[in-house]
Design a protein around this motif. Sequence first.
Motif, PDB file in Angstrom:
ATOM      1  N   GLU B 146      40.804  64.929  33.955  1.00 53.64           N
ATOM      2  CA  GLU B 146      40.073  64.516  32.761  1.00 53.64           C
ATOM      3  C   GLU B 146      40.468  63.062  32.552  1.00 53.64           C
ATOM      4  OE1 GLU B 146      41.020  65.611  28.406  1.00 53.64           O
ATOM      5  OE2 GLU B 146      40.215  67.421  29.341  1.00 53.64           O
ATOM      6  N   LEU B 147      39.451  62.189  32.546  1.00 58.15           N
ATOM      7  CA  LEU B 147      39.733  60.758  32.587  1.00 58.15           C
ATOM      8  C   LEU B 147      39.478  60.140  31.217  1.00 58.15           C
ATOM      9  CD1 LEU B 147      40.579  58.624  34.616  1.00 58.15           C
ATOM     10  CD2 LEU B 147      38.206  58.401  35.302  1.00 58.15           C
ATOM     11  N   HIS B 148      40.474  59.452  30.695  1.00 59.89           N
ATOM     12  CA  HIS B 148      40.344  58.785  29.394  1.00 59.89           C
ATOM     13  C   HIS B 148      40.638  57.299  29.551  1.00 59.89           C
ATOM     14  CE1 HIS B 148      40.456  62.410  26.696  1.00 59.89           C
ATOM     15  NE2 HIS B 148      40.864  62.939  27.825  1.00 59.89           N
ATOM     16  N   SER B 149      40.135  56.528  28.596  1.00 56.76           N
ATOM     17  CA  SER B 149      40.558  55.140  28.534  1.00 56.76           C
ATOM     18  C   SER B 149      40.888  54.820  27.092  1.00 56.76           C
ATOM     19  CB  SER B 149      39.458  54.213  29.038  1.00 56.76           C
ATOM     20  OG  SER B 149      39.803  52.889  28.710  1.00 56.76           O
ATOM     21  N   LYS B 150      41.947  54.064  26.921  1.00 57.31           N
ATOM     22  CA  LYS B 150      42.353  53.746  25.552  1.00 57.31           C
ATOM     23  C   LYS B 150      41.655  52.507  25.016  1.00 57.31           C
ATOM     24  CE  LYS B 150      47.011  55.598  25.336  1.00 57.31           C
ATOM     25  NZ  LYS B 150      48.415  55.226  25.204  1.00 57.31           N
ATOM     26  N   ASP B 151      41.231  51.606  25.909  1.00 55.72           N
ATOM     27  CA  ASP B 151      40.726  50.336  25.376  1.00 55.72           C
ATOM     28  C   ASP B 151      39.407  49.902  26.023  1.00 55.72           C
ATOM     29  OD1 ASP B 151      42.018  49.711  27.821  1.00 55.72           O
ATOM     30  OD2 ASP B 151      43.853  49.261  26.731  1.00 55.72           O
ATOM     31  N   VAL B 152      39.455  49.479  27.269  1.00 54.87           N
ATOM     32  CA  VAL B 152      38.248  48.963  27.893  1.00 54.87           C
ATOM     33  C   VAL B 152      37.878  49.870  29.062  1.00 54.87           C
ATOM     34  CG1 VAL B 152      38.875  46.631  27.220  1.00 54.87           C
ATOM     35  CG2 VAL B 152      39.430  47.440  29.499  1.00 54.87           C
TER      36      VAL B 152
ATOM     37  N   GLY D 145      40.195  29.259  27.417  1.00 54.01           N
ATOM     38  CA  GLY D 145      39.578  29.146  28.733  1.00 54.01           C
ATOM     39  C   GLY D 145      38.238  29.842  28.808  1.00 54.01           C
ATOM     40  N   ALA D 146      37.627  29.734  29.981  1.00 55.45           N
ATOM     41  CA  ALA D 146      36.300  30.307  30.183  1.00 55.45           C
ATOM     42  C   ALA D 146      36.382  31.829  30.225  1.00 55.45           C
ATOM     43  CB  ALA D 146      35.704  29.767  31.473  1.00 55.45           C
ATOM     44  N   PHE D 147      35.262  32.432  29.911  1.00 51.85           N
ATOM     45  CA  PHE D 147      35.171  33.887  29.864  1.00 51.85           C
ATOM     46  C   PHE D 147      35.581  34.488  31.201  1.00 51.85           C
ATOM     47  CE2 PHE D 147      32.199  37.672  30.140  1.00 51.85           C
ATOM     48  CZ  PHE D 147      33.018  38.472  29.382  1.00 51.85           C
ATOM     49  N   GLY D 148      36.322  35.598  31.144  1.00 51.83           N
ATOM     50  CA  GLY D 148      36.823  36.172  32.390  1.00 51.83           C
ATOM     51  C   GLY D 148      36.509  37.639  32.558  1.00 51.83           C
ATOM     52  N   GLY D 149      35.399  38.095  31.975  1.00 48.82           N
ATOM     53  CA  GLY D 149      35.083  39.521  32.048  1.00 48.82           C
ATOM     54  C   GLY D 149      34.034  39.851  33.078  1.00 48.82           C
ATOM     55  N   PRO D 155      31.359  45.472  27.809  1.00 47.67           N
ATOM     56  CA  PRO D 155      32.222  45.746  26.663  1.00 47.67           C
ATOM     57  C   PRO D 155      32.988  47.034  26.948  1.00 47.67           C
ATOM     58  CG  PRO D 155      29.956  46.365  26.162  1.00 47.67           C
ATOM     59  CD  PRO D 155      29.971  45.836  27.570  1.00 47.67           C
ATOM     60  N   PRO D 156      34.028  47.333  26.220  1.00 44.46           N
ATOM     61  CA  PRO D 156      34.663  46.569  25.146  1.00 44.46           C
ATOM     62  C   PRO D 156      35.435  45.331  25.607  1.00 44.46           C
ATOM     63  CG  PRO D 156      35.266  48.896  25.047  1.00 44.46           C
ATOM     64  CD  PRO D 156      34.613  48.687  26.352  1.00 44.46           C
ATOM     65  N   LEU D 157      35.623  45.169  26.909  1.00 45.02           N
ATOM     66  CA  LEU D 157      36.395  44.003  27.355  1.00 45.02           C
ATOM     67  C   LEU D 157      35.774  42.710  26.831  1.00 45.02           C
ATOM     68  CD1 LEU D 157      38.648  42.811  29.124  1.00 45.02           C
ATOM     69  CD2 LEU D 157      37.035  42.757  31.003  1.00 45.02           C
ATOM     70  N   SER D 158      34.443  42.607  26.936  1.00 44.67           N
ATOM     71  CA  SER D 158      33.800  41.362  26.524  1.00 44.67           C
ATOM     72  C   SER D 158      33.615  41.292  25.015  1.00 44.67           C
ATOM     73  CB  SER D 158      32.437  41.255  27.208  1.00 44.67           C
ATOM     74  OG  SER D 158      31.645  42.368  26.857  1.00 44.67           O
ATOM     75  N   ALA D 159      33.757  42.428  24.321  1.00 41.36           N
ATOM     76  CA  ALA D 159      33.388  42.452  22.912  1.00 41.36           C
ATOM     77  C   ALA D 159      34.495  41.987  21.992  1.00 41.36           C
ATOM     78  CB  ALA D 159      32.941  43.861  22.520  1.00 41.36           C
ATOM     79  N   SER D 160      35.699  41.940  22.481  1.00 46.85           N
ATOM     80  CA  SER D 160      36.800  41.646  21.576  1.00 46.85           C
ATOM     81  C   SER D 160      37.805  40.712  22.231  1.00 46.85           C
ATOM     82  CB  SER D 160      37.493  42.958  21.183  1.00 46.85           C
ATOM     83  OG  SER D 160      38.749  42.675  20.646  1.00 46.85           O
ATOM     84  N   ALA D 161      38.182  39.686  21.483  1.00 45.70           N
ATOM     85  CA  ALA D 161      39.153  38.729  22.019  1.00 45.70           C
ATOM     86  C   ALA D 161      40.505  39.398  22.239  1.00 45.70           C
ATOM     87  CB  ALA D 161      39.303  37.542  21.078  1.00 45.70           C
TER      88      ALA D 161
END
Lengths: 192, 252, 120, 583
Positions: B146-152, D145-149, D155-161
């Motif tokens: 079961e795969l989860h992610s906490k953030d991204v 620096g420049a965007f690195g996603g 997102p969420p990587l790109s959505a939040s600093a």
Amino acid sequence: MSSSKPIATTRSVMNLPTGRLALWWVIASEIVIFGGLLGSYIMFRLSHDAWAEQAAITSTLAGATNTFILLTSSLSAVLAHQAAERGDGPRAAKMLRLTVLGGLGFLIVKSIEWTGEIQHGYTITSNLFWSFYYTAAGLHGLHVIAGMICMLIVARAAARNQELQRVEIVGLYWHFVDVVWIFLFPLLYIAK
Amino acid sequence: MPSWFMPQASTSAVEIDNLILMITVIVGVWFVAAELVFFWLIWKFRARDGVRAQYVAGEAKSEKKWVSYPHYAVLVFDILILIFALRVWNNIKISAPPGEERVRIIAQQWAWTFQHAGPDNILDTADDIRTVEDMYVQVNRTYHFELHSKDVVHSFSVPAFRLKQDAVPGRAINGWFTATQTGTFDVQCAEICGIGHGLMPAHLHVRTAAEHQAWMAEVAGTGAAPAEAADMGTGEVLAHADTARVQMGAMQ
Amino acid sequence: MAEHAHAHAHGAGHGDAFYVRIWAILLVLLFVSVIGPEFGIRVVTLITAFGVAIVKAYMVGRHFMHLGIERKWVVWILAMMMAFVVLMFAGIAPDVQLHNGQNWIKLYEEPAPGSGAHGH
Amino acid sequence: MSAHAIAHEAHGHHEHADPGFFRKYLWSTDHKVIGMQYLFTGMFMAIIGGFTVYVFRMQLAFPGESVPGYGYVNATAYNSLITMHGSIMVFWVAMPVLIASFGNFLIPLMLGCDDMAFPKLNRLSYQIFLLSALVVLSTFFVPGGAFGGAWTSYPPLSASAAYNATPWGAPMWLIAVILEFVAFLLGGINFVTTAMNSRAPGMKMFDVPIVVWMIVLASLVFMGSVGPLVAGAIMLLFDQLIGTGFFNPNTGGDPILWQHLFWFFGHPEVYVVLLPAVGIVAEVMTVFSRKKLFAYRTVVYTALATSVISFFVWAHHQFIAGIDPRMAGIFTVTTLIISVPIAEMMFVYIATMYGGSIRLATPMLWALAFIAEFLIGGVTGIFLGASGADVYFHDTYFVLAHFHYTFFPIAFIGTFAGLTYWFPKMFGRHMNETLGKIHFWGTVVAFNAIFIPLFLAGAGGDHRRIFDYSAFPELASLQPLRQIATIALLVLIAFQPVFLFNFFYSMFRGKRATANPWHANTLEWAAPSPPPHGNFPEMPVVYRGPYEYSVEGREDDYWPQHVPPDDVTVDGPVEAPVAAGGH
């Protein structure tokens, strides 16, 4: 400047004036933009039943008033087109300015409505429903403003009986903005 | 082919490699044939003095068949590939054999946490075993994870197993694997997840039943309290980022 | 067909009164869509809200935008764009709209009723 | 200006009424000047994109070493560099050069009109594009620096600093992308309207050169697919800047939605840049084979089919992204189906050479290289479209090598074919053939030497976007492959100054070109080289299709579109003397 039109602009191989042809493509690309936004909204709306309760907070009266205003301004836009077809530039300009007035009324109602909602704590970050509410209506509002500016420019020339074919084009754009609102109204205000 | 570089350490590995081999043979033959015809034509019809090009419109049926027959053949081979690709896909991602063991995999910036179900084989009980960056499985047992992610968005990828599944925050995603070789294999993150994406390895230890039972007896119960070792808070993330940035600035 | 001079064919046969009549019908429809939800029946609400919206959009498109007498391919272009939107929706909805997929579940839980607006 | 004025101006208009440098080159509404503006902006951006790839490939081959001309590459910088490489090469190189530059230059000339239907809109489109390029370049210098996603910007990587650590870079990147979309929407509307309405008298739908068809279809595909992403980009921008939660799972949003909106555009985008490139190749191949295009209508229909099917395949980028696996099955089917029209198109091109008289001038070499290389990109796509195999290949260097085998032929090989072919028309002079061939062989050989090793690395499980492989012992043995690729890249880069020198030197010093140096049929060769403002001394009338080469019973092996049928001895406008006023 307007006398220096290239031959390309005046040709009409598809039997459609170039301006109107281009405007149809503008509308075509706008359909997908609004379609993408509203499609996303509908997906979320269908998966979050709790949004009905949020939608109940929005003011149907304000929404209906704005629908009324936009429908009426569409009427004056099409009457402007009729006048332009008859070659009656001054009347077309008058009708276009009436339409702009309608757009102004729309924005006034909108700002009163939003002020009230924000004062009650329903801001764009309150939750996803309100995010969509402000984003969709805001994007539509920007189109209203753009349409008003274009219409004022066209009306100025039309009053002097110049570039009358533009009256129809700016009117078509305005009707499209009206149609978008026709769908926004039930989506954001009525469906509870 | 993948097996030249990577051990085939799971049941799906064999299946996927066979599919890849089949596609390689089919498209390889097509590719070589097309390039041969291509270069032959360039050579055969090179410009020569006094030889004029022919006028071939290519609209008549007798001419068009040179294009349309290969074209139908492409369609047939496409369908062939489709059948096999969908079968493999179905076996790996849609249907799953019954699970014998359970494990929860939690991805975060930039670490993997593994929650093994422990001796009772039920998750979220006192005998769960939590580990960070090391996953322990028993050979020839079917694991449901079961795969989860906490953030991204991350991606749980074990190349030796030919296993890959994105971990999406807000979702619990299920999958399975059956290891067929013992050994230690790399786990990689296969979806860019920020600064530490390249530094997010984990190790998957596949062991025999006896070794695995011994290990479980040794460490059972460490999952009762969540392992915080790997948790890097937002502040730390930013500190990490800041350091990286300072280094970058200094270099420009 | 294509040879007809089209530029001035618009609005032929329609006086201003015609457009005022269309406008009046639109206002009646607007009234219907506002009244619809008052019955509190879900189906009626949906029909009066979205059914009427489609009718309204159709009338604006056909009469105000003159799509009724515009070249047919213009209508097809607009329809095609809408078809793309429908396609997009059909491809995305199974993932975004559902809470339980074939091999996943969403972990998000709705906030308790009444606490919605002031949530984070 | 009126038709009279144009006719009057056709000769020697440089001498009187010179509008001044600013109005002529920077504020011009002339489609040719705007095309050049796009071209030079695109070339400049390509140099930036090339520099970024040089830096991060060096890091991959020699991790931890200082890169000459840059310094040490850390993880943050590495992510920024790959993100910028991807987005610049796709949005600010391939799009402006292939669609906007060639589209602007060729559409009015090939259709026999004096300008675009909306010249001022055209100028506005370029200005918005230029602004977007400036915004994206400026992100290299903002705090964080420049965007690195990655260019996909999930997102969420790109959505939040808090996740991406680029509080300025991420929103600015997104704003630049939105501006770029607006610019190309305006440009696309202009192209489509011009091609539909402003064709020369007598030019029917199937008399339009393939490259114009392709650019128009590309604009349409762009128009139809970009809308949802524009909406999505606005949503993501709000997520970044004011904290809405459209893509935030904690507030009920869904990160997968962005992936769908992105790829709903992102996949058709591949065809948006592919179609103009295959159009250019069609023009070059027919001229240098002296052959009519094999089955013109089939090419148009396959392009149409590809355009439509391209809307149905997007989720093959997300097979393992957590989408419903049954939907993935459907997208596998559509993906493999799209190979059918594309394969047919390639067959048609190969068949075009049959019975020809093939002259391997530089443009032809590039066009042939396009076919040969693109075939590799095409067949490797089958591995990735077959969902079962994609489980392994997803996000490895195999994917990377695959799409570089499509994008490099498109954005560079196709562009070089077009530039070397139309250079005499653009600047009234010839490029040097010897330098052109040196550049060709250096580039094509080096290109294969970069990406064949990367195919193998990908088959070995090498993941993308990892700045240092030391953490993965299984992949250590692949290091020699990475080094071969990097060295080949250095060779590739080393050959590009040859082109730049040839290009700029020939622009001013090259051999003067006649109006129709290649003996081609299409209308742009009826105009003087370079065409003056207003393009044609007298507006051409079209009598036949664009590919009537080697027609039996005619003395010449070409038959320009604008030459009246009863004209047996081909002369007059075709062999017109060199136009007044050089470049």
